[in-house]
Design an enzyme around this catalytic site. Sequence first.
Site, mmCIF file in Angstrom:
data_model
loop_
_atom_site.group_PDB
_atom_site.id
_atom_site.type_symbol
_atom_site.label_atom_id
_atom_site.label_comp_id
_atom_site.label_asym_id
_atom_site.label_seq_id
_atom_site.Cartn_x
_atom_site.Cartn_y
_atom_site.Cartn_z
ATOM 1 N N LYS A 1 0.854 -1.178 0.000
ATOM 2 C CA LYS A 1 0.000 0.000 0.000
ATOM 3 C C LYS A 1 0.898 1.239 0.000
ATOM 4 O O LYS A 1 1.819 1.356 0.801
ATOM 5 C CB LYS A 1 -0.908 -0.006 1.234
ATOM 6 C CG LYS A 1 -2.058 0.977 1.164
ATOM 7 C CD LYS A 1 -3.064 0.730 2.275
ATOM 8 C CE LYS A 1 -4.244 1.673 2.125
ATOM 9 N NZ LYS A 1 -5.296 1.432 3.143
ATOM 10 N N GLU B 1 -19.872 -5.051 9.277
ATOM 11 C CA GLU B 1 -20.782 -4.225 10.073
ATOM 12 C C GLU B 1 -21.860 -5.042 10.782
ATOM 13 O O GLU B 1 -22.184 -4.795 11.946
ATOM 14 C CB GLU B 1 -21.436 -3.165 9.177
ATOM 15 C CG GLU B 1 -20.474 -2.125 8.631
ATOM 16 C CD GLU B 1 -19.760 -2.566 7.364
ATOM 17 O OE1 GLU B 1 -18.926 -1.797 6.858
ATOM 18 O OE2 GLU B 1 -20.035 -3.686 6.873
ATOM 19 N N ARG C 1 -25.719 -1.695 6.198
ATOM 20 C CA ARG C 1 -25.387 -3.101 5.973
ATOM 21 C C ARG C 1 -25.709 -3.957 7.196
ATOM 22 O O ARG C 1 -25.565 -5.182 7.156
ATOM 23 C CB ARG C 1 -23.911 -3.221 5.612
ATOM 24 C CG ARG C 1 -23.550 -2.472 4.322
ATOM 25 C CD ARG C 1 -22.067 -2.143 4.232
ATOM 26 N NE ARG C 1 -21.213 -3.298 4.140
ATOM 27 C CZ ARG C 1 -20.893 -3.940 3.012
ATOM 28 N NH1 ARG C 1 -21.405 -3.519 1.865
ATOM 29 N NH2 ARG C 1 -20.100 -4.976 3.010
#
Length: 618
Positions: A283, A368, A396
Site C-alpha cells: 500500500k 458491520e 449493511r
Amino acid sequence: MEICDTKYLVKIDSPADLKLLSLDELKIYCRELRDFLIDELSKNPGHFGSSLGAVELAVAIHYVYDIPEDKLVWDVGHQAYAHKIITGRRDAFPTNRKLGGLSGFPKMSESEYDSFGAGHASTSISAALGMAVAARLKKSRSKAIAVIGDGSMTGGLAFEGLNNAGAEKADLLVILNDNNHSIDPNVGALKEYFLDLTTSRRYNRMKIHIWNLLGFSPRFRRFLQKIEHGAKSFFLHQSNVFESLGFRYFGPTDGNDVVSLVRALRDLREIGGAKLLHIYTTKGKGYEPAEQNHTEWHAPGKFDPNTGEKGVAAQTLRYQDVFGYTILELARTNEIIVGVTPAMPTGCSLNIMMEAMPERAFDVGIAEGHAVTFAAGMAAAGLMPFCNIYSSFSQRSIDNIIHDVALQGLEVVLCLDRAGLVGEDGATHHGVFDIALLRAVPNIIIAAPADAVELRNIMYTASLGGYKGCFVIRYPRGGAFPKDVLNHECSLVEIGRGRKISGGERVAILSLGDMFEVAAQAAASCGGAHYDLRFAKPLDSALLDEVAANYGQVIVCENGVEAGGVGSAVLEYFARKGYKGDVRVVGIGDEFVEQGSVSQLWEQVGFREKLLKMTSLK
C-alpha cells in the site's frame, strides 16, 4: 521526488492503446502512471495508498483482458484510480471527487469500463459471479474478474459470494489484493491465514510445479491434485480455505511486478471455472512516506509531493475526536463499557481507547453486521457496548440492529459517525438514510447532538442504561470545537426531551442535530422561534404541543432524507393529534446526492432556498 517524463502516459487513452506496448514498456508506463497519481493527489486529495499499490494490477488486467467485453469489478473502489486513467479519464482526473466531476469510485453511469459501482466493501465477488452466470446463460465468451482487497475479504458478503461461486463452477477469477490493510491494519484470523500462505515458500514452489503439469490427461491431473493436497497439508498444516470452497488457488505472487502479473493472468484466462489469484502488494507503493505509514496515507489530504509534508494539523476537535476522548473517559469510570468498530478505529477515533484499554476496544474488520451482533452478545452478557459505525455503512447491519438488538431489548449504544451529507466521497458515503431506516423499529432511541458538549452529554446518558433496546447517536463528519469542550462535565439528558432555544412570532423552526446553527440563523432573520428536538425518537410531545398551540407555521430542518425522517415524524404527530398547523420539512429530497463539498451539496439540493422561501425571506 522527481516526476518522470511521460513518454507513454500521454499516449494511452484506452486499453487498446495499452495493448500496443511491450512488457518492458509496460514497466515504464507503470512508473509514469504512479508519478501522475502522486502529483495529482497531492493537489486534489483522494484515496492515495490503495491506488498506488494497485497500479501494476490495473495495468496487467487491462493488458490481458478485453474490458469492457470482459467484466471487471473493483471492491470498494479505493484501488481503481489507475483503472480510471487507463480507460480514458486521464485528462478529467483533476475533477476527481469534485462537484460535477469524476466519482472517487467506479460508477456505471460514468464509463462503460466501470462494470459495477463500488463504494462499500465486500461486494465484488457476488456481483462478478452474477456477471459470470449471465455470460454462461447468454453463451457469451465474456470473462468476469473481481478484485477484492483493502481488508474487504473480512466482510461476510465476500464469503457468501465465494461459497456460491465454488458451487456454481462459473468462469470467475477472483484476485485477492493482499496489502494487509484497509484504512487501519487488517485484523482477525484471516489476516494470519494470509500471512501463512504468503510465507510458506516451500509450499508455493511446489504449487507452481504441480499446476505447470496440469496439461496432462484428466486422470493424471486428478492424481497430481491429490499429491498437491497432501503436500499442502504437510507444509501448511491446514487445508486451503479457498480450495475447500471449490476454487483453484494460485499464488501468492508479487502484485507490484507487472510482467509476472501479465504472465499469470494470461495463463489464468485459459483456465475455466472458479479461480483465485492471491497477490501481495505494498500500500502506497513507490512513495516512501505512504509505504511507511499506511493509515495516515490512506487519504492524506493535500501534501508536498517532494517532501511528504502536509498542512498544519487543526488545533480543534472534530465530532469523532470528541467521541474518542469521551468514550475513554466514560470507560475509566464504568468498567462494563466496551468499544466496537468495523475496521474504522482511526476514522471514528476509537483508536484512542484501543491504545489506552486494548482489552476493552475491538476492531472486528469490515463486517458491520457482525459488529452489531457481536456487541449484542456482549450486552446480553452484561456489558455496555458502544458500537461505532459510519452512518452509510450501518445500512449493511439493519437486520442485525432489528433482530439481534431491538427485538431482544439489549442495550447497545450505536454511534453513527458521518451522519448526513459527507462531501467528496459522494452518494455511496452520505449518511442520510439512518433515521428513515430505523425510526419505525420498536425499542430504538435516536438522538442527534447539536454540538460537542451535547454529544458528550448524550453519550453519558446512554452509558447509564435503564432503557430497552438500541440507543442510536448520530453526528456529522467534521466540526471544529475548542479542546476545552472535554473539560465540560458530562450531564444527564432526559431521553425524548428537546429544548426551546429562543421564542418568536408566527413561525417555529425545529432543528435536529447539526442543523442547529442554520435553524438559529433562520429564526433570528425572520423573528421566529427555534426549538432543538435533540431526539428523532421518541419525540418530545410536550414541546410539539407547545409549538402547535402557538405557531401556525412549523419548519423542520434535518440532515437526512425527508421521506421517513424526523420531519415525517413531526407531521405524523400533528396528524394524530388533529393539529392544523402548516408543517414543512427541509432536508434531502428523493434523490441520490453526488460528490462535492458539503456547502456545494446543500446548495445543490436547494436547502437554503427552500428555507428562505418557507420563512418568506427575500
